[in-house]
Design an enzyme around this catalytic site. Structure first.
Site, PDB file in Angstrom:
ATOM      1  N   LYS A  83       3.059 -28.987 -20.639  1.00  0.00           N
ATOM      2  CA  LYS A  83       2.595 -27.645 -20.270  1.00  0.00           C
ATOM      3  C   LYS A  83       3.570 -27.075 -19.248  1.00  0.00           C
ATOM      4  O   LYS A  83       4.041 -27.803 -18.362  1.00  0.00           O
ATOM      5  CB  LYS A  83       1.185 -27.765 -19.674  1.00  0.00           C
ATOM      6  CG  LYS A  83       0.550 -26.444 -19.266  1.00  0.00           C
ATOM      7  CD  LYS A  83      -0.855 -26.682 -18.734  1.00  0.00           C
ATOM      8  CE  LYS A  83      -1.564 -25.403 -18.352  1.00  0.00           C
ATOM      9  NZ  LYS A  83      -2.924 -25.657 -17.831  1.00  0.00           N
ATOM     10  N   SER A 158      -6.377 -22.934 -20.229  1.00  0.00           N
ATOM     11  CA  SER A 158      -5.026 -22.429 -20.207  1.00  0.00           C
ATOM     12  C   SER A 158      -4.003 -23.332 -20.901  1.00  0.00           C
ATOM     13  O   SER A 158      -2.899 -22.886 -21.188  1.00  0.00           O
ATOM     14  CB  SER A 158      -4.605 -22.220 -18.756  1.00  0.00           C
ATOM     15  OG  SER A 158      -4.578 -23.465 -18.071  1.00  0.00           O
ATOM     16  N   SER A 182      -9.228 -26.387 -18.482  1.00  0.00           N
ATOM     17  CA  SER A 182      -8.035 -26.013 -19.246  1.00  0.00           C
ATOM     18  C   SER A 182      -7.487 -27.057 -20.203  1.00  0.00           C
ATOM     19  O   SER A 182      -6.637 -26.740 -21.023  1.00  0.00           O
ATOM     20  CB  SER A 182      -6.918 -25.612 -18.293  1.00  0.00           C
ATOM     21  OG  SER A 182      -7.118 -24.285 -17.925  1.00  0.00           O
TER      22      SER A 182
HETATM   23  N1  GLN Z   1     -10.431 -20.854 -17.474  1.00  0.00           N
HETATM   24  C1  GLN Z   1     -10.439 -21.362 -16.151  1.00  0.00           C
HETATM   25  C2  GLN Z   1      -9.706 -20.413 -15.227  1.00  0.00           C
HETATM   26  O1  GLN Z   1      -9.223 -19.461 -15.696  1.00  0.00           O
HETATM   27  C3  GLN Z   1      -9.835 -22.729 -16.099  1.00  0.00           C
HETATM   28  C4  GLN Z   1      -8.388 -22.746 -15.985  1.00  0.00           C
HETATM   29  C5  GLN Z   1      -7.805 -24.109 -15.756  1.00  0.00           C
HETATM   30  O2  GLN Z   1      -8.504 -25.133 -15.885  1.00  0.00           O
HETATM   31  N2  GLN Z   1      -6.554 -24.137 -15.362  1.00  0.00           N
HETATM   32  O3  GLN Z   1      -9.618 -20.615 -14.058  1.00  0.00           O
END
Ligand code: GLN
Length: 485
Positions: A83, A158, A182
């Site tokens: 990532k 994400s 994410s």
């Molecule tokens: N969707 C969540 C956020 O936007 C989780 C994101 C993540 O785990 N990096 O914060």
């Protein structure tokens, strides 16, 4: 466009035994994945592909294999993607953001380094929401990634690039990060395994920080056994991260048998909630029935704090993000506005031009909740809510081994569906955020195909802190029992 296929390999063991037996070379394995990357180009998975480097490394491994296969690391022949928030020495990392354009890491994240030391081959860096803020991978400077099961759908986020990278068989394993779901939510949307360990189990050194008291590296893979091996390799103390636990790392990959009967809790308030998609509910219920039939105890418990999880999470993470992202100032890293004439303008314009809408929204929200007049009303209160949610969750683990929850309230939605409604997007994180608020390990397993939409659906299990060995062994049992699609 060529989309999801049967993967060539779904486990490290398979590729390594083929290599040992000389059925194919490591160079051929890398070539296979490079072809897959090319074939799935329209899904926009990779930001950068390290083709030459990966082939050179494969060639060196082939030579070492010829000499003595026993000298190779535990991940030889394993092709991995990263990532774009994980530092890899001498490679670019941008957090899916314009503001880090052209920035090259001077060191590797500890997790990445440990994997590379075991002879894994990094094939490229994959797309994600900007600074890991989002649930769809639409908040990337590089454009959205698409779900291989249906390219009109989002892959989740994400770590959406990581999930599709594994789903579309462009690598065997991908490393992601999980601050509020994410790794697990995109795993659910893409039909792969997604795992987030206990906070502090893996060092966060070299991970572009978003919410430092929530962030953890995670693994996306085809199998629980590969996930366990990666955890075993990446976990453990690290002098560069004081929050990395000193606790001994267990041999997770060789402890995958679960012989006893488990006690599992689920939240009635979640599974019976009217907003939960019918198909997701029926897959969860089907799994619950099956677990009971296999002799496990599965019981509904009350948990009255679900409604507080999202507000508290978005107050705390935006507060942490506003501080963490202050370092991107147009001076120290990456992008600098060419429209500025003095220092203050350089800061302002570089940040204005370099950050995307969602990141700016969160920096402002975080700055607001930390401001003197509102600190107690928001930040302190959210911390209290976090403490309460932690205590109530630990109470459940006094009686139960695992908590079962959906990973997301529905299957993958269409691109563009929630982009104009950030609150709706935040609310969809309802089931994954608890594990990060509490700091406990959680895994999403591909549990079935949505009866109407024909899309993958995952089910999530959480365990108490540092109970990774149990959680992974139980997950293996669940995977063995699930019908193979
Ligand atoms: N969707 C969540 C956020 O936007 C989780 C994101 C993540 O785990 N990096 O914060």
């Amino acid at each position: 466009m060529e989309v999801a296929t049967q993967p060539k390999y779904s486990q490290i063991e398979q590729v390594q035994s083929d290599l040992r037996e000389g059925k194919l070379t490591c160079v051929q394995v890398v070539e296979y994945y490079l072809d897959r990357i090319e074939a799935s180009k329209e899904l926009n998975i990779y930001i950068e592909i390290y083709a030459e480097e990966a082939l050179a490394k494969a060639k060196a491994i082939d030579e070492r294999l010829q000499k003595n296969a026993d000298d190779l690391g535990r991940l030889f022949g394993v092709v991995v993607s990263l990532k774009d928030v994980l530092c890899y020495k001498d490679h670019q990392v941008t957090g899916g953001s314009k503001i880090l354009t052209g920035f090259t890491s001077m060191f590797s994240a500890t997790g990445v380094e440990r994997v590379v030391e075991e002879d894994a081959i990094i094939i490229g860096r994959v797309n994600c929401d900007e600074f890991a803020m989002g649930s769809t991978t639409e908040n990337s400077h590089y454009g959205p990634t698409r779900n291989a099961a249906d390219p009109s759908r989002v892959p989740g986020g994400s770590s959406g690039g990581s999930a599709v990278a594994v789903q579309a068989d462009t690598c065997l394993v991908s490393l992601g990060t999980d601050t509020g779901g994410s790794v697990r939510q995109p795993a659910s949307f893409c039909g792969v395994v997604g795992f987030k360990p206990t906070y502090g189990r893996i060092s966060r050194y070299g991970l572009l920080a978003y919410g430092s008291s929530f962030d953890q590296l995670g693994v996306l893979a085809q199998s629980v056994s590969d996930t366990a091996l990666f955890l075993e390799i990446m976990a453990g103390p690290d002098e560069f991260d004081s929050t990395a636990s000193q606790r001994a790392v267990e041999p997770y990959a060789s402890k995958l048998s679960f012989e006893r009967k488990a006690k599992i809790a689920y939240f009635g308030s979640a599974l019976d909630h009217p907003s939960l998609d019918q198909g997701v509910r029926s897959i969860c219920q089907g799994l619950i029935e099956q677990l009971r039939a296999d002799g496990h105890t599965v019981e509904a418990v009350d948990f009255d704090y679900l409604d507080y999880i999202i507000p508290a999470y978005y107050v705390l993470t935006t507060a942490e993000a506003s501080s963490n992202l202050s370092r991107y100032d147009g001076i120290r890293y990456g992008y600098r506005s060419s429209n500025a004439t003095n220092l203050m303008e350089t800061y302002k314009k570089s940040r204005t031009e370099g950050f995307g809408t969602e990141v700016k929204r969160r920096i402002m929200l975080g700055t607001f909740v930390l401001s003197a007049g509102y600190y107690d009303a928001y930040y302190t209160k959210a911390q209290k809510a976090r403490k309460l949610i932690q205590e109530k969750t630990f109470e459940i683990f006094e009686e139960y081994d695992f908590i079962l929850l959906p990973a997301a309230p529905g299957p993958a939605w269409h691109l563009g569906d929630n982009v104009d409604d950030p609150v709706a997007m935040y609310l969809a994180d309802i089931f994954t955020v608890q594990a990060n608020m509490v700091g406990i390990p959680a895994i999403c397993l591909p549990a079935g195909t949505h009866p109407e939409e024909g899309l993958p659906v995952g089910v999530q299990f959480m365990a108490n802190r540092f109970q990774e060995a149990d959680l992974l062994a139980f997950s293996q049992k669940v995977m063995d029992a699930l019908p193979k699609s």
